[in-house]
Every structure is written in structure tokens, then in C-alpha cells.
Design a protein around this motif. Structure first.
Motif, short mmCIF file in Angstrom:
data_model
loop_
_atom_site.label_atom_id
_atom_site.label_comp_id
_atom_site.label_asym_id
_atom_site.label_seq_id
_atom_site.Cartn_x
_atom_site.Cartn_y
_atom_site.Cartn_z
N ALA A 90 0.82 -1.22 0.00
CA ALA A 90 0.00 0.00 0.00
C ALA A 90 0.85 1.26 0.00
N GLY A 91 2.03 1.20 0.62
CA GLY A 91 2.85 2.40 0.75
C GLY A 91 3.98 2.51 -0.24
N LEU A 92 3.99 1.68 -1.29
CA LEU A 92 5.09 1.68 -2.25
C LEU A 92 5.36 3.05 -2.84
N ASN A 93 4.31 3.76 -3.23
CA ASN A 93 4.49 5.05 -3.90
C ASN A 93 4.70 6.20 -2.93
N ARG A 94 4.45 5.97 -1.65
CA ARG A 94 4.56 7.05 -0.67
C ARG A 94 5.82 6.93 0.20
N MET A 95 6.26 5.72 0.44
CA MET A 95 7.40 5.50 1.33
C MET A 95 8.72 5.92 0.68
N LYS A 96 9.63 6.38 1.51
CA LYS A 96 11.00 6.58 1.05
C LYS A 96 11.65 5.21 0.86
N THR A 97 12.69 5.19 0.05
CA THR A 97 13.38 3.93 -0.19
C THR A 97 13.92 3.35 1.11
N THR A 201 9.58 -13.69 -11.98
CA THR A 201 10.89 -13.31 -12.50
C THR A 201 10.76 -12.61 -13.84
N GLN A 202 9.93 -13.15 -14.72
CA GLN A 202 9.74 -12.50 -16.02
C GLN A 202 9.10 -11.13 -15.87
N GLN A 203 8.14 -11.00 -14.97
CA GLN A 203 7.50 -9.70 -14.74
C GLN A 203 8.49 -8.67 -14.23
N LEU A 204 9.37 -9.09 -13.33
CA LEU A 204 10.38 -8.16 -12.81
C LEU A 204 11.34 -7.73 -13.91
N LYS A 205 11.70 -8.66 -14.76
CA LYS A 205 12.58 -8.33 -15.89
C LYS A 205 11.90 -7.32 -16.81
N ASN A 206 10.63 -7.54 -17.12
CA ASN A 206 9.90 -6.65 -18.01
C ASN A 206 9.67 -5.27 -17.38
N THR A 207 9.52 -5.25 -16.06
CA THR A 207 9.27 -3.99 -15.36
C THR A 207 10.47 -3.06 -15.43
N TYR A 208 11.66 -3.62 -15.56
CA TYR A 208 12.87 -2.80 -15.57
C TYR A 208 12.81 -1.71 -16.64
N MET A 209 12.23 -2.02 -17.80
CA MET A 209 12.16 -1.05 -18.89
C MET A 209 11.39 0.20 -18.48
N HIS A 210 10.48 0.07 -17.52
CA HIS A 210 9.63 1.20 -17.13
C HIS A 210 10.21 1.99 -15.94
N VAL A 211 11.10 1.39 -15.20
CA VAL A 211 11.60 2.06 -13.99
C VAL A 211 13.09 2.36 -14.05
N ALA A 212 13.76 1.92 -15.11
CA ALA A 212 15.21 2.12 -15.21
C ALA A 212 15.58 3.59 -15.10
N GLY A 213 16.49 3.89 -14.18
CA GLY A 213 16.97 5.26 -14.02
C GLY A 213 16.04 6.19 -13.28
N THR A 214 14.91 5.69 -12.79
CA THR A 214 13.96 6.53 -12.06
C THR A 214 14.10 6.30 -10.56
N SER A 215 13.41 7.13 -9.81
CA SER A 215 13.45 7.00 -8.35
C SER A 215 12.74 5.74 -7.88
N MET A 216 11.95 5.13 -8.77
CA MET A 216 11.19 3.94 -8.40
C MET A 216 12.01 2.66 -8.52
N ILE A 222 13.05 -3.78 -4.31
CA ILE A 222 12.73 -4.29 -2.97
C ILE A 222 11.43 -5.08 -2.99
N MET A 223 10.42 -4.55 -3.67
CA MET A 223 9.14 -5.26 -3.74
C MET A 223 9.28 -6.54 -4.57
N GLY A 224 10.15 -6.49 -5.57
CA GLY A 224 10.42 -7.70 -6.35
C GLY A 224 11.06 -8.77 -5.49
#
Length: 248
Positions: A90-97, A201-216, A222-224
């Protein structure tokens, strides 16, 4: 007739070569970033499993586990990991790393306390054997998810429905035990979490394209790690019901 004095052909060749080199460099950088991202996920996950194991062993060796699991406090220990999972999701988008990291380590400790009950039920050698069997299976399944070119998204929907069915079956069996139901649940659990390991594992690999280089990126890693941790631990527990030797 060759136009030796015309610079255009050489410029075109050079431009194409530059674009190819740039594309190669970009692809190499992407691959390196992906490997680093996946390695961070596996490092988090492996460290979490190790921490849980240390906590579980320490809790049992101290003698506290046997005492606590005879009291209503056992429900707090059993349910605490779920609170961490829901809170982190629930707090993924609000919590600090840093906060999400602290929650992950807190989850690993809570899981260690909960998993200590297994050490009271099963013998140490059978737990160790099952752990290594799980580790080998997990590594192979995760490798399949990482390397396969086939999309596993359809399988993910099927596995999610199967997981809900598994939970319902476990609840029914807890209140109305039936002969052979426990075996069927364990068999289904192994199949579901084996599939989820490859899918996640495949979902995490695919997600990288969307979050690479971002604050997320770090938070998604961590969630992965949390998802893969849960796949590993559930696979371990269901396999233990087959391979584990109960204490007398």
C-alpha cells in the motif's frame, strides 16, 4: 563508374556505422543495467531468507519459541508478516526507499519468528535437505522465467486464480479436515508457487524497462525481492510437507 571524389558514400557508411555503434552501446548499457537490477533483487531476497533463518534458529535455541507458540501470542507472530506485506504494497508510492528497506528487513525478522514453528515440528536434517532442494528448484525456475522468450502473462492469471483456490481449500481443510486433502493442497501449492517463481521473475525483468533510471527502481527492486521471497518460502513449506521428517 566509381565516383572516387564523391564523399557521400563514405559519409553514409560512417553514419550507419555510428548509429550501429550507438545502438550496440545503448543495448549493452541496458543489459548491464538489467543485470544490476536483477542482481539487487536476488541479493535482497537471499539476504532476507538468511536473516529469517538466523532469527528462526535463534528463537528456537533460546527456548522462547516453544513457550510462545503455546500462548495466544502465536497468532501475532503468524499474522505479523502479512501486516508487513500489506503495508509495503500500500505504501510503495509514498514511502521513502530507506523506509521500504526497513520494512523489508522487519518483514524478514517477522517471517523468521513465524517460521521457527517449523523447527519445532520437523527434524533439522530434513529441513536442511528440503531447503537445498527448494533452492535448486527456485534457481532453475527463476532462470526459466528470465531467459524464456515466451510471455507468461496468461499463466500468471491462471496461477493467481489457483492461489485464491488454494487459500480457500486450506481454510476449509483447517476447519473441516478431510482424508487426502492435505496431500492435495501440498501438491497444488508446489505447482502454483513453482509457476509463480518463473512468472514473477519474467514480470520483474519486463518492469525494468519502465523504472530504469527513475526514483522507483530501487523500491521496485525491494518489492520484487519480497515477491520472490514469498515464492521461495511457500515453495519450501509445501515441499517440506512431502520431504520433512516430523519429530517424535
Amino acid at each position: 563508374m566509381a565516383i572516387w571524389n564523391d564523399p557521400q558514400p563514405s559519409q553514409t557508411s560512417f553514419g550507419a556505422s555510428s548509429r550501429m555503434n550507438a545502438g550496440y552501446a545503448s543495448g549493452a548499457a541496458l543489459d548491464a543495467g538489467l543485470r544490476k537490477y536483477m542482481l539487487s533483487i536476488y541479493n535482497y531476497m537471499a539476504s532476507g531468507v538468511l536473516l529469517s533463518g538466523i532469527v528462526a534458529l535463534g528463537f528456537v535455541e533460546s527456548g522462547l519459541a516453544e513457550q510462545v507458540f503455546r500462548t495466544p501470542l502465536r497468532w501475532l507472530i503468524v499474522l505479523a508478516p502479512l501486516a508487513f506485506v500489506f503495508g509495503m504494497s500500500a505504501g510503495l508510492n509514498r514511502m521513502k526507499t530507506s523506509t521500504l528497506q526497513a520494512c523489508f528487513w522487519g518483514f524478514a525478522v517477522a517471517m523468521g519468528l513465524s517460521l521457527s514453528s517449523l523447527l519445532l515440528v520437523y527434524t533439522g536434517p530434513s529441513i536442511a535437505m528440503t531447503f537445498f532442494a527448494t533452492a535448486g528448484s527456485f534457481a532453475g525456475l527463476s532462470l526459466v522465467g528470465y531467459t524464456t522468450k515466451k510471455s507468461l502473462s496468461g499463466m500468471g492469471s491462471f496461477l493467481t486464480m489457483g492461489l485464491f483456490g488454494l487459500i480457500i481449500a486450506m481454510l476449509i481443510n483447517a476447519f473441516f479436515p478431510m482424508p487426502g486433502m492435505g496431500f492435495a493442497i501440498s501438491l497444488l501449492g508446489v505447482a502454483i508457487f513453482a509457476g509463480l517463481t518463473a512468472y514473477d521473475t519474467q514480470q520483474l525483468k519486463n518492469t525494468y524497462m519502465h523504472v530504469a533510471g527513475t526514483s522507483m527502481q530501487e523500491r521496485v527492486a525491494i518489492m520484487g525481492a519480497l515477491n520472490l521471497y514469498l515464492d521461495f518460502i511457500n515453495l519450501f513449506q509445501f515441499l517440506l510437507s512431502f520431504l520433512g521428517d516430523r519429530r517424535n
